[in-house]
Design a protein around this motif. Structure first.
Motif, mmCIF file in Angstrom:
data_model
loop_
_atom_site.group_PDB
_atom_site.id
_atom_site.type_symbol
_atom_site.label_atom_id
_atom_site.label_comp_id
_atom_site.label_asym_id
_atom_site.label_seq_id
_atom_site.Cartn_x
_atom_site.Cartn_y
_atom_site.Cartn_z
ATOM 1 N N GLY A 111 0.853 -1.179 0.000
ATOM 2 C CA GLY A 111 0.000 0.000 0.000
ATOM 3 C C GLY A 111 0.888 1.228 0.000
ATOM 4 N N PRO A 112 0.503 2.269 0.733
ATOM 5 C CA PRO A 112 1.352 3.457 0.815
ATOM 6 C C PRO A 112 2.693 3.133 1.477
ATOM 7 C CG PRO A 112 -0.869 3.889 1.645
ATOM 8 C CD PRO A 112 -0.757 2.413 1.472
ATOM 9 N N PRO A 113 3.763 3.846 1.113
ATOM 10 C CA PRO A 113 5.048 3.652 1.796
ATOM 11 C C PRO A 113 4.893 3.898 3.294
ATOM 12 C CG PRO A 113 5.321 4.987 -0.187
ATOM 13 C CD PRO A 113 3.838 4.853 0.044
ATOM 14 N N MET A 114 5.738 3.223 4.077
ATOM 15 C CA MET A 114 5.601 3.278 5.527
ATOM 16 C C MET A 114 6.920 3.663 6.188
ATOM 17 S SD MET A 114 3.399 -0.228 6.141
ATOM 18 C CE MET A 114 3.046 0.157 7.848
ATOM 19 N N ALA A 115 6.828 4.495 7.227
ATOM 20 C CA ALA A 115 7.991 4.765 8.055
ATOM 21 C C ALA A 115 8.354 3.492 8.816
ATOM 22 C CB ALA A 115 7.690 5.890 9.041
ATOM 23 N N PRO A 116 9.623 3.281 9.153
ATOM 24 C CA PRO A 116 10.006 2.079 9.900
ATOM 25 C C PRO A 116 9.217 1.910 11.197
ATOM 26 C CG PRO A 116 11.958 3.164 9.046
ATOM 27 C CD PRO A 116 10.805 4.079 8.771
ATOM 28 N N THR A 117 8.957 3.005 11.894
ATOM 29 C CA THR A 117 8.184 2.894 13.133
ATOM 30 C C THR A 117 6.759 2.425 12.850
ATOM 31 O OG1 THR A 117 7.724 5.268 12.948
ATOM 32 C CG2 THR A 117 9.508 4.605 14.430
ATOM 33 N N SER A 118 6.181 2.893 11.754
ATOM 34 C CA SER A 118 4.835 2.447 11.384
ATOM 35 C C SER A 118 4.839 0.971 10.995
ATOM 36 C CB SER A 118 4.298 3.284 10.226
ATOM 37 O OG SER A 118 4.139 4.632 10.603
ATOM 38 N N MET A 119 5.882 0.536 10.315
ATOM 39 C CA MET A 119 5.993 -0.869 9.951
ATOM 40 C C MET A 119 6.082 -1.733 11.208
ATOM 41 S SD MET A 119 6.182 -3.390 7.809
ATOM 42 C CE MET A 119 6.491 -2.698 6.166
ATOM 43 N N ALA A 120 6.872 -1.290 12.189
ATOM 44 C CA ALA A 120 6.995 -2.049 13.434
ATOM 45 C C ALA A 120 5.639 -2.171 14.132
ATOM 46 C CB ALA A 120 8.012 -1.385 14.357
ATOM 47 N N THR A 121 4.895 -1.073 14.181
ATOM 48 C CA THR A 121 3.574 -1.105 14.808
ATOM 49 C C THR A 121 2.629 -2.010 14.032
ATOM 50 O OG1 THR A 121 3.860 1.136 15.660
ATOM 51 C CG2 THR A 121 1.623 0.309 15.553
ATOM 52 N N ALA A 122 2.693 -1.945 12.717
ATOM 53 C CA ALA A 122 1.824 -2.780 11.881
ATOM 54 C C ALA A 122 2.135 -4.261 12.064
ATOM 55 C CB ALA A 122 1.968 -2.391 10.417
ATOM 56 N N ARG A 123 3.411 -4.600 12.180
ATOM 57 C CA ARG A 123 3.780 -5.993 12.382
ATOM 58 C C ARG A 123 3.306 -6.473 13.746
ATOM 59 N NH1 ARG A 123 2.893 -8.246 9.568
ATOM 60 N NH2 ARG A 123 4.103 -10.096 10.141
ATOM 61 N N TYR A 124 3.402 -5.612 14.755
ATOM 62 C CA TYR A 124 2.908 -5.982 16.078
ATOM 63 C C TYR A 124 1.401 -6.231 16.020
ATOM 64 C CZ TYR A 124 2.303 -5.986 21.135
ATOM 65 O OH TYR A 124 1.992 -6.354 22.423
#
Length: 215
Positions: A111-124
């Motif tokens: 989807g939209p590009p993600m900041a690393p912190t957002s990716m970490a939250t999404a994976r959690y």
């Protein structure tokens, strides 16, 4: 969740979960595959890394509605020991990749590009949601701690995206979310005087299928 599945026998790994067509092995396969793919996305800044990431994207384009399920079902056929080994390798690899990603840049994603912190939250968040399916399947209960604040936060933050993803226009007015954490603390988002408000248990709010952010 890792400890819960590690003790299962072969029959336990093949137990159906509430996700239609997925068993415990398929669920673990999906989580480890997504971690592995996120590592590829983080590595796309190099020429070699970009080629690896582009190959994944092309596969997704070829089958946009079935790609994720196909990969989960394929990998889920592996032996439980192999699944655990891959998962154990993927989690720290993703942690290292996210920590090393340059500040201020966003990672490519489906989807939209993600900041690393957002990716970490999404994976959690995704690990939490799929883990609940596994716990339901094997008749176990998860450990509920204040770490689910990450899940609640992404639920609030993606409220407008949830509307857009369902072809709806998000309301323009501000909203308020007040949740009681497992510890008894109160977590809040949004202005106190908002007319639209969601209140209740953070654990209930973080259950899969909750209409997150749609007060």
């Amino acid at each position: 969740m890792r400890a819960a599945v590690a003790s299962l026998d072969e029959a336990g790994w093949r137990t159906a979960t509430p996700a239609e067509g997925w068993d415990v092995a398929t669920t673990v396969a999906h989580l480890l595959w997504t971690d592995e793919v996120a590592v590829l996305a983080a590595g796309s800044l190099t020429d070699e890394g970009k080629q690896a990431w582009d190959a994944v994207v092309l596969d997704a384009i070829a089958d946009p509605t079935g790609f994720v399920d196909t990969e989960a079902l394929r990998i889920g056929k592996e032996a439980p020991e192999a699944l655990l080994s891959r998962w154990d390798a993927a989690r720290p690899a993703l942690t290292d990749a996210l920590r090393a990603y340059p500040d201020g840049l966003k990672m490519p994603w489906f989807g939209p590009p993600m900041a690393p912190t957002s990716m970490a939250t999404a994976r959690y968040m995704e690990t939490w949601a799929h883990a609940l399916d596994v716990y339901d399947a094997i008749g176990a209960r998860p450990e509920v701690t204040d770490r689910i604040r990450h899940v609640a936060h992404i639920g609030v933050r993606t409220r407008n995206f949830a509307y857009a993803n369902n072809g709806l226009e998000a309301p323009g007015e501000e909203f308020r979310v007040e949740l009681t954490a497992p510890s008894g603390a109160t977590w809040t988002w949004g202005p106190e005087d908002a007319s639209q408000k969601v209140t209740g248990s953070a654990y209930d709010f973080c259950q899969p299928g909750h209409p997150a952010g749609a007060p």
